[in-house]
Design an enzyme around this catalytic site. Structure first.
Site, PDB file in Angstrom:
ATOM      1  N   CYS A 138      -1.766   2.568  -2.717  1.00 40.86           N
ATOM      2  CA  CYS A 138      -1.093   1.313  -3.085  1.00 40.86           C
ATOM      3  C   CYS A 138       0.341   1.550  -3.550  1.00 40.86           C
ATOM      4  CB  CYS A 138      -1.874   0.587  -4.167  1.00 40.86           C
ATOM      5  SG  CYS A 138      -3.551   0.206  -3.687  1.00 40.86           S
ATOM      6  N   HIS A 172       2.278  -3.767  -9.563  1.00 41.97           N
ATOM      7  CA  HIS A 172       1.252  -3.787  -8.511  1.00 41.97           C
ATOM      8  C   HIS A 172       0.139  -4.738  -8.957  1.00 41.97           C
ATOM      9  CE1 HIS A 172      -1.724  -2.755  -5.660  1.00 41.97           C
ATOM     10  NE2 HIS A 172      -2.374  -1.872  -6.393  1.00 41.97           N
ATOM     11  N   ASN A 214      -5.802  -7.775  -4.489  1.00 39.79           N
ATOM     12  CA  ASN A 214      -5.040  -6.535  -4.373  1.00 39.79           C
ATOM     13  C   ASN A 214      -4.763  -6.265  -2.891  1.00 39.79           C
ATOM     14  OD1 ASN A 214      -4.129  -3.910  -4.232  1.00 39.79           O
ATOM     15  ND2 ASN A 214      -5.697  -3.051  -5.567  1.00 39.79           N
TER      16      ASN A 214
END
Ligand code: COA
Length: 400
Positions: A114, A254, A284
């Site tokens: 990520c 994030h 996400n």
């Protein structure tokens, strides 16, 4: 002369299809209440027919190029951060390059979980600061829905698909990337992983039966890691840039879990109105989450010229990355650098590269047209060649 980076274009793409917590209630033993309380997620987007990481990345990139006002062919480099490429080989970056019509422009994929987009942004800055390139496209695109076990409630409620992209250009005006930190702690590489499908465990029946091609995660370990690095890395980049949290207009973290975001914001002393949150709508989206949040923040007018922004992420690896980005006025002065300040050999090289790329693109377009025109002829001659004389049937003998 020092060269700075400037984000001149931005774009995002998310699929139409929404998967709500209520939809998930029908699929696994979970509840909207649990998901909202523990993660802050209400819905996520899932790709539809014909959509892949490649198509989403292309859509986001087209938008970013449009905002920057440059043609794909004017790019010097394409970096596509993803952990869910269309194919293991070749890199999805070259497919994106071809779809954009930027044939000849170097393109590679970058894998850092990520955190991929953060790594990409810093790499783009290095190419710009060194004087090697003027315009870099950085993409974060992910189809995590294909890597999720839809029977595992501990992971399937968390993720969604999407893509975001930015155009980073060279600038003379001080600003852009003011400080950065990239990090990795490979000791915990197995805290978030896909066990099979790679060289260590090539595809086999066991992989299919046990769904080893899907994400396995130690949620609590990742949670502990995330809260620590988000806070520490943000604090360090702010200090490195010679600033304090009060000088930061917006924190773009994030989007993995609202609780992680709130924890980091609290530790850093950021009120939530200076934190970008859109996890409720997308979940996400892995490496696409920061560029998507950046695009939405810009579209909502939450970033203004002169603002300092912190972007901070973490992910599989385990990896993390943070930057302080000073937002300059939108108008670009790259042309000024090219015309006035570059040494003659570099200017010539740049023009030559552009001509060569245009010629290459024209050649590819021509050969595609020629192939299309020749298909009917080819099919006809192929049939002729293959024409085998019919076997003669045995004579009919009439029965008496
Ligand atoms: N619905 C209902 N119950 C669930 C559930 C779900 N979707 N997922 C797990 N549970 C249950 C567990 O089985 C457990 O039950 P038990 O107490 O009977 O054993 C209980 O909820 C608590 O589980 P726990 O894992 O302690 O929950 P948590 O508060 O730590 O939240 C995560 C789980 C995954 C949301 C959280 O750990 C997290 O966000 N971790 C970071 C993950 C991440 O960011 N990954 C991406 C990195 S890029």
């Amino acid at each position: 002369m020092q060269r700075y980076s400037r984000i001149t274009g931005w774009g995002m793409y998310v699929p139409e299809r929404r998967l709500t917590n209520f939809d998930l209630e029908k699929m696994v033993d979970t509840s909207d209440k649990w998901i909202v309380e523990r993660t802050g997620i209400r819905e996520r987007r899932i790709i539809g027919p014909g959509e892949t990481t490649r198509t989403m990345a292309v859509a986001a990139s087209r938008r970013a190029l449009e905002v920057a006002g440059i043609e794909p062919i004017d790019l010097d480099l394409i970096i596509a951060a993803t952990s869910s490429p269309d194919h293991l080989l070749p890199t999805v970056a070259t497919q994106i390059q071809a779809d954009l019509g930027a044939v000849g422009v170097p393109a590679f994929a970058l894998v850092a979980g990520c955190t991929g987009f953060m790594y990409g942004l810093v790499v783009a800055h290095q190419f710009i600061a060194s004087g090697a390139y003027d315009r870099v496209l950085v993409i974060g695109a992910e189809t995590i829905s294909k890597a999720v076990n839809w029977e595992d409630r501990t992971t399937c409620v968390l993720f969604g698909d999407g893509a975001g992209a930015v155009v980073v250009e060279a600038s003379q005006t001080p600003g852009g990337l003011m400080s950065f930190e990239l990090g990795a702690d490979g000791r915990d590489w197995d805290a978030l992983m896909i066990p099979a499908g790679g060289v260590a465990h090539p595809p086999d029946m066991e992989m299919i039966e046990k769904k080893l091609y899907t994400i396995r995660m130690n949620g609590r370990a990742v949670f502990r890691f995330a809260t620590r690095v988000m806070t520490e890395a943000s604090r360090r980049v702010i200090t490195q840039a010679g600033l304090t949290p009060d000088d930061i207009a917006l924190l773009i973290p994030h989007q993995a879990n609202l609780r992680i975001i709130e924890y980091a914001a609290k530790k850093l002393g950021f009120p939530m109105d200076r934190v970008m949150v859109n996890i409720d709508r997308y979940g996400n989206t892995s490496t696409a989450s920061i560029p998507i949040a950046l695009v939405e923040a810009l579209e909502q007018g939450r970033i203004k010229p002169g603002d300092n922004v912190v972007m901070v992420g973490f992910g599989a690896g385990l990896t993390w990355g943070a930057v302080v980005w000073h937002w300059q006025p939108v108008e670009t002065d790259t042309a000024a650098i090219l015309v006035e300040d570059w040494p003659i050999p570099q200017r010539l090289q740049s023009s030559l590269r552009r001509v060569r790329t245009q010629a290459w693109n024209a050649r590819v377009a021509l050969s595609e047209k020629a192939t299309l025109a020749l298909i009917p002829l080819y099919t006809w001659t192929h049939r002729l060649k293959k024409k085998v004389p019919r076997p003669s049937l045995p004579p009919i003998v009439k029965k008496k």
